[in-house]
Write a protein that holds these residues in place. Structure first.
Motif, short mmCIF file in Angstrom:
data_model
loop_
_atom_site.label_atom_id
_atom_site.label_comp_id
_atom_site.label_asym_id
_atom_site.label_seq_id
_atom_site.Cartn_x
_atom_site.Cartn_y
_atom_site.Cartn_z
N LEU A 1 -0.74 7.21 6.07
CA LEU A 1 0.16 6.06 6.07
C LEU A 1 1.36 6.30 6.97
CD1 LEU A 1 0.09 5.04 2.30
CD2 LEU A 1 -0.84 3.76 4.23
N ASP B 1 -3.45 10.87 1.97
CA ASP B 1 -3.19 9.44 2.06
C ASP B 1 -1.78 9.15 2.58
OD1 ASP B 1 -5.73 9.04 1.08
OD2 ASP B 1 -5.07 8.57 -0.96
N GLU C 1 0.83 -1.21 0.00
CA GLU C 1 0.00 0.00 0.00
C GLU C 1 0.86 1.26 0.00
OE1 GLU C 1 -3.63 2.13 2.47
OE2 GLU C 1 -2.66 0.36 3.31
N THR D 1 0.97 3.98 -3.03
CA THR D 1 0.60 5.38 -2.78
C THR D 1 1.76 6.31 -3.13
OG1 THR D 1 -0.87 4.66 -1.01
CG2 THR D 1 -0.29 6.98 -1.04
#
Length: 125
Positions: free
Chosen positions: A120, A116, A80, A84
């Protein structure tokens, strides 16, 4: 030449500034950028938001990529984060385009990917 061609606007001072409410200035910048689908800022404000978001993304991407380097290749968090980060690099490479609407779309996209990335980064701490 105007900062955004075909807008007939030559720049100027800021016309909208939301003070941080329970967050940082960067949170306010991200909120402003994402909310551009509901308000039309001055072209100078769009450029300022995009510049701040670009600087944020350029700083956060290497940090989050470095934080997941020790994880296994198939780790969902690593996948992920790297996806991203790749999206963020792609959006940075696009640039604002030609015109006011394109500049808003670009800044809004930067705001979404910055949000985002920061989420994270918080999750990795």
């Amino acid at each position: 030449m105007p900062p955004f061609p075909r807008t007939a606007h030559t720049g100027g001072g800021l016309t909208y500034a939301l003070p941080p409410a329970g967050g940082t200035v960067l949170d306010s910048v991200i909120r402003d950028a994402i909310a551009m689908d509901r308000w039309l800022p001055a072209p100078s404000r769009v450029a300022e938001l995009a510049d701040r978001l670009r600087a944020c993304i350029e700083a956060v991407v290497p940090a989050v990529e470095g934080a997941v380097q020790g994880r296994p290749v198939d780790d969902p968090v690593r996948v992920e984060v790297l996806a991203t980060a790749a999206e963020a690099r792609h959006r940075l490479g696009l640039g604002p385009g030609d015109g006011y609407a394109s500049a808003i779309t670009f800044a809004r996209g930067l705001g979404l990917v910055a949000r985002d990335l920061l989420r994270l980064q918080e999750g990795l701490r």
